[in-house]
Enzyme design. Sequence first.
Site, PDB file in Angstrom:
ATOM      1  N   HIS A  47       0.783  -1.086  -0.165  1.00  0.00           N
ATOM      2  CA  HIS A  47       0.000   0.210  -0.104  1.00  0.00           C
ATOM      3  C   HIS A  47       0.866   1.244   0.127  1.00  0.00           C
ATOM      4  O   HIS A  47       0.408   2.376  -0.643  1.00  0.00           O
ATOM      5  CB  HIS A  47      -0.864   0.026   1.134  1.00  0.00           C
ATOM      6  CG  HIS A  47      -0.272   0.002   2.654  1.00  0.00           C
ATOM      7  ND1 HIS A  47       0.478  -1.111   3.173  1.00  0.00           N
ATOM      8  CD2 HIS A  47      -0.255   1.128   3.330  1.00  0.00           C
ATOM      9  CE1 HIS A  47       0.907  -0.714   4.233  1.00  0.00           C
ATOM     10  NE2 HIS A  47       0.570   0.775   4.521  1.00  0.00           N
ATOM     11  N   TYR A  48       1.960   1.128   0.853  1.00  0.00           N
ATOM     12  CA  TYR A  48       2.845   2.363   0.864  1.00  0.00           C
ATOM     13  C   TYR A  48       3.459   2.638  -0.537  1.00  0.00           C
ATOM     14  O   TYR A  48       3.667   3.653  -0.977  1.00  0.00           O
ATOM     15  CB  TYR A  48       3.884   2.031   1.826  1.00  0.00           C
ATOM     16  CG  TYR A  48       5.058   2.949   1.788  1.00  0.00           C
ATOM     17  CD1 TYR A  48       4.900   4.367   2.441  1.00  0.00           C
ATOM     18  CD2 TYR A  48       6.381   2.739   1.291  1.00  0.00           C
ATOM     19  CE1 TYR A  48       6.034   5.223   2.646  1.00  0.00           C
ATOM     20  CE2 TYR A  48       7.489   3.471   1.645  1.00  0.00           C
ATOM     21  CZ  TYR A  48       7.155   4.744   2.173  1.00  0.00           C
ATOM     22  OH  TYR A  48       8.330   5.339   2.347  1.00  0.00           O
ATOM     23  N   LEU A  49       4.037   1.559  -1.174  1.00  0.00           N
ATOM     24  CA  LEU A  49       4.704   1.821  -2.460  1.00  0.00           C
ATOM     25  C   LEU A  49       3.714   2.024  -3.562  1.00  0.00           C
ATOM     26  O   LEU A  49       4.171   2.752  -4.592  1.00  0.00           O
ATOM     27  CB  LEU A  49       5.516   0.147  -2.784  1.00  0.00           C
ATOM     28  CG  LEU A  49       6.614  -0.130  -1.905  1.00  0.00           C
ATOM     29  CD1 LEU A  49       7.275  -1.380  -2.081  1.00  0.00           C
ATOM     30  CD2 LEU A  49       7.693   0.957  -1.911  1.00  0.00           C
TER      31      LEU A  49
END
Length: 212
Positions: free
Chosen positions: A124-126
């Site tokens: 989700h961060y990437l």
Amino acid sequence: MRVLVIGANGQVARQTLTKLKEAGHTPVAMLRHAKQETVAKEHGAKETVVADLESNFDHAFNGIEAVIFAAGSGGHTGADKTILVDLWGAIKAIDTAERLGVKRFVMLSSMGTVDPDKSERIRHYLVAKKLADDHLKRSSLDYTIVRPGSLTNEPAKMDIKLEEEIQVRDNTITREDVAIVLAKTVDLHTSYGKTFEILNGDTPIQQALEQL
């Protein structure tokens, strides 16, 4: 140059303030809380401005010549905060710079954004980082996107590996080395329109940047 550092209370960002000051720039620290101002000034901020990425922050861009976006929720936060800061906050900063005529924009991104599906743990961060990077690439800004690998708190090694996409990721990079790259890149015209990954390696930072 008057350089706005967004997310200036972060570990890399604090060191970036120092490196910008040493390079003769005027670092302006954008902070979420007034209580963070003392620390920012201790690290080299000539000016501070209190502004929140989750609301309107147009006032932070007054008199600014370049932006370094170093804000981040971190790879271990929930997807909701990641969307608000790493994605939506970054998009708003890009759009604000474009609307207010601040042409130079340096994005502190992350290695792994080329294909977020390879990292299930922080996917989700990437994904958020990739979408923000892609939005910057579509803008009219003179951008540079810097994507470091795993960060350490060791002193700067001053030598890096710099490639568009590093295939053999057998190393880390110090936060101080990342800060040096960001500060050197801000007024490096040959880095305009470039996206690259960095790890500690065998090439002096200045030489690696000159080869862009």
